[in-house]
Design a protein around this motif. Structure first.
Motif, mmCIF file in Angstrom:
data_model
loop_
_atom_site.group_PDB
_atom_site.id
_atom_site.type_symbol
_atom_site.label_atom_id
_atom_site.label_comp_id
_atom_site.label_asym_id
_atom_site.label_seq_id
_atom_site.Cartn_x
_atom_site.Cartn_y
_atom_site.Cartn_z
ATOM 1 N N PRO A 127 64.039 -19.870 24.466
ATOM 2 C CA PRO A 127 64.975 -19.002 25.190
ATOM 3 C C PRO A 127 66.008 -18.327 24.284
ATOM 4 O O PRO A 127 66.500 -17.247 24.603
ATOM 5 N N SER A 128 66.314 -18.924 23.141
ATOM 6 C CA SER A 128 67.298 -18.336 22.224
ATOM 7 C C SER A 128 66.659 -17.290 21.298
ATOM 8 O O SER A 128 67.279 -16.878 20.329
ATOM 9 N N SER A 129 65.436 -16.887 21.608
ATOM 10 C CA SER A 129 64.700 -15.835 20.879
ATOM 11 C C SER A 129 64.240 -16.256 19.493
ATOM 12 O O SER A 129 63.870 -15.409 18.680
ATOM 13 N N ARG A 130 64.254 -17.541 19.189
ATOM 14 C CA ARG A 130 63.683 -17.995 17.917
ATOM 15 C C ARG A 130 62.176 -18.102 18.104
ATOM 16 O O ARG A 130 61.688 -18.408 19.182
ATOM 17 N N LYS A 131 61.444 -17.830 17.015
ATOM 18 C CA LYS A 131 59.996 -17.982 17.114
ATOM 19 C C LYS A 131 59.411 -18.424 15.784
ATOM 20 O O LYS A 131 59.967 -18.162 14.717
ATOM 21 N N ALA A 132 58.290 -19.101 15.898
ATOM 22 C CA ALA A 132 57.526 -19.562 14.745
ATOM 23 C C ALA A 132 56.056 -19.498 15.147
ATOM 24 O O ALA A 132 55.728 -19.405 16.330
ATOM 25 N N PHE A 133 55.202 -19.541 14.160
ATOM 26 C CA PHE A 133 53.769 -19.509 14.419
ATOM 27 C C PHE A 133 53.171 -20.834 14.007
ATOM 28 O O PHE A 133 53.404 -21.294 12.883
ATOM 29 N N HIS A 175 44.946 -29.878 10.475
ATOM 30 C CA HIS A 175 46.392 -30.022 10.310
ATOM 31 C C HIS A 175 47.093 -28.783 10.877
ATOM 32 O O HIS A 175 46.632 -27.669 10.683
ATOM 33 N N MET A 176 48.204 -29.006 11.589
ATOM 34 C CA MET A 176 48.980 -27.908 12.158
ATOM 35 C C MET A 176 50.072 -27.498 11.175
ATOM 36 O O MET A 176 50.839 -28.330 10.717
ATOM 37 N N TYR A 177 50.114 -26.200 10.850
ATOM 38 C CA TYR A 177 51.134 -25.670 9.950
ATOM 39 C C TYR A 177 52.061 -24.737 10.733
ATOM 40 O O TYR A 177 51.587 -23.875 11.464
ATOM 41 N N THR A 178 53.345 -24.934 10.582
ATOM 42 C CA THR A 178 54.333 -24.061 11.208
ATOM 43 C C THR A 178 54.724 -23.008 10.185
ATOM 44 O O THR A 178 55.344 -23.315 9.169
ATOM 45 N N CYS A 179 54.334 -21.768 10.473
ATOM 46 C CA CYS A 179 54.548 -20.651 9.554
ATOM 47 C C CYS A 179 55.663 -19.754 10.077
ATOM 48 O O CYS A 179 55.862 -19.633 11.283
ATOM 49 N N PHE A 180 56.339 -19.115 9.134
ATOM 50 C CA PHE A 180 57.435 -18.217 9.479
ATOM 51 C C PHE A 180 57.150 -16.856 8.854
ATOM 52 O O PHE A 180 57.326 -16.671 7.650
ATOM 53 N N THR A 181 56.726 -15.908 9.687
ATOM 54 C CA THR A 181 56.413 -14.576 9.175
ATOM 55 C C THR A 181 57.678 -13.823 8.787
ATOM 56 O O THR A 181 57.642 -12.985 7.894
ATOM 57 N N SER A 182 58.788 -14.126 9.434
ATOM 58 C CA SER A 182 60.031 -13.403 9.158
ATOM 59 C C SER A 182 60.545 -13.652 7.743
ATOM 60 O O SER A 182 61.145 -12.777 7.132
ATOM 61 N N CYS A 183 60.308 -14.837 7.222
ATOM 62 C CA CYS A 183 60.751 -15.137 5.851
ATOM 63 C C CYS A 183 59.569 -15.400 4.919
ATOM 64 O O CYS A 183 59.757 -15.835 3.787
ATOM 65 N N HIS A 184 58.356 -15.143 5.418
ATOM 66 C CA HIS A 184 57.142 -15.274 4.616
ATOM 67 C C HIS A 184 57.028 -16.671 3.999
ATOM 68 O O HIS A 184 57.137 -16.842 2.786
ATOM 69 N N TYR A 185 56.812 -17.675 4.862
ATOM 70 C CA TYR A 185 56.698 -19.041 4.369
ATOM 71 C C TYR A 185 55.699 -19.842 5.200
ATOM 72 O O TYR A 185 55.666 -19.740 6.430
ATOM 73 N N CYS A 186 54.917 -20.655 4.501
ATOM 74 C CA CYS A 186 54.015 -21.632 5.114
ATOM 75 C C CYS A 186 54.146 -22.925 4.321
ATOM 76 O O CYS A 186 54.215 -22.884 3.086
ATOM 77 N N PRO A 187 54.182 -24.065 4.988
ATOM 78 C CA PRO A 187 54.341 -25.338 4.276
ATOM 79 C C PRO A 187 53.052 -25.907 3.679
ATOM 80 O O PRO A 187 53.068 -27.006 3.119
ATOM 81 N N CYS A 188 51.956 -25.168 3.724
ATOM 82 C CA CYS A 188 50.685 -25.716 3.228
ATOM 83 C C CYS A 188 50.668 -25.800 1.700
ATOM 84 O O CYS A 188 51.393 -25.077 1.019
#
Length: 140
Positions: free
Chosen positions: A60-66, A74-87
């Motif tokens: 609801p606060s408009s935050r998003k992740a992929f 394995h599930m990876y939480t990626c952030f396109t806004s800052c171009h980062y993946c924890p893999c």
């Protein structure tokens, strides 16, 4: 990586978004360009998109992740806004060796978003805080 290559990659994704929205397919010339710009991870990313492995999690606060379910399960939480993946591939090939623009998970997130094939999931702000802090990789 050179900033001009990043600009080419951004334009390629815009072209893909425009073409896919008009035709619901990716023409051969764009597939070749994806492979040329992103290397072998392009085909792997497209495979993840085909498998519907990408979910856009928003709050609801408009935050998003992929969240991208990798081939290993394995599930990876990626952030396109800052171009980062924890893999590990992102850490090694992108951050450490500077050999690639991105990993297959982050590219799959960008491609699925551009193609409108991203699954959507709404979570509470508290759940999003847990996801963003790395306390959980899977959405609840």
């Amino acid at each position: 990586m050179d900033s001009s290559l990043r600009s080419v990659a951004e334009q390629l994704l815009k072209d893909l978004q425009r073409t896919y929205s008009e035709t619901n397919q990716i023409p051969d010339d764009l597939l070749i360009a994806l492979r040329f710009v992103f290397g072998p991870c392009a085909l792997q990313a497209l495979d993840l998109v085909d498998q519907r492995s990408v979910t856009c999690v928003s709050s609801p606060s408009s935050r998003k992740a992929f969240q991208v379910l990798g081939g290993s399960g394995h599930m990876y939480t990626c952030f396109t806004s800052c171009h980062y993946c924890p893999c590990p591939a992102f850490s090694f090939s992108v951050l450490r060796r500077n050999e690639s623009l991105t990993c297959k998970h982050l590219l799959a997130a960008c491609l699925s978003q551009a193609m409108g094939l991203c699954q959507q999931e709404q979570v509470s702000d508290q759940q999003m805080t847990h996801i963003l802090s790395g306390q959980t990789e899977a959405s609840t």
